[in-house]
Design a protein around this motif. Structure first.
Motif: not given
Length: 182
Positions: A84-99, A19-25
């Motif tokens: 996608h929310v993650a910890v990266e280099d001492g900060a949050g990282y926000f990516g793969m954002f899809s609506v 479902a995630i792959v389909a939404l992002v695509e």
């Protein structure tokens, strides 16, 4: 009542992969993405994500895929957004954002960003959230600037030749790093 008003959040599991792959695509590639304003179809072909990437994100510590859902017809749960929310280099990282493209512009994205920032700020106690945006996406960059992000002046090279990131239709792509301090 809008989709934004009924949005519920949860963290993805491996069972959500398809479902995630389909939404992002649908939000970034091909003709379906042209319904919304987040399309990258004019400068990238190929995939935007795959099961391998989803599984990798889910397996990492301090990494979640946030899902935005609502109860649909007859009680079925409908996936409307992800990030996608993650910890990266001492900060949050926000990516793969899809609506979901047909629902873009209705406030779902704003709620997803706010919840993603809350996770980084409150759950992980991080001082900032960062993201990378393709440099030619000025409209998208402006969207994030209106939400408190700032241009850092840092650019990362686009991974030309790595089909996992898409098949570029132009040779001037890079990633611009944006940051929001909490």
């Amino acid at each position: 009542m809008t989709a934004s008003d009924t949005l519920r959040f949860r963290h993805a599991t491996v069972a959500d992969t398809d479902a995630i792959v389909a939404l992002v695509e649908s939000a970034y590639r091909g003709d379906a993405s042209r319904v919304g304003w987040t399309t990258e179809a004019d400068f990238l072909d190929g995939r935007r994500t795959g099961a391998d990437e989803i599984h990798s994100f889910l397996a990492k510590p301090d990494s979640v895929i946030l899902l935005g859902e609502r109860e649909g017809a007859e009680g079925a749960i409908e996936l409307l957004a992800c990030a996608h929310v993650a910890v990266e280099d001492g900060a949050g990282y926000f990516g793969m954002f899809s609506v979901k493209p047909t629902l873009q512009g209705g406030g779902i994205g704003k709620r997803m960003i706010e919840e993603s920032e809350r996770i980084a700020r409150e759950d992980w106690k991080l001082p900032a959230m960062r993201m990378t945006v393709i440099n030619v996406r000025e409209e998208l960059i402006q969207f994030y600037l209106r939400r408190g992000y700032a241009r850092t002046g840092v650019f990362k090279p686009f991974p030309y030749g790595d089909a996992r990131f898409g098949l570029p239709k132009r040779d001037d792509l890079s990633f611009e790093v944006l940051e929001k301090r909490f």
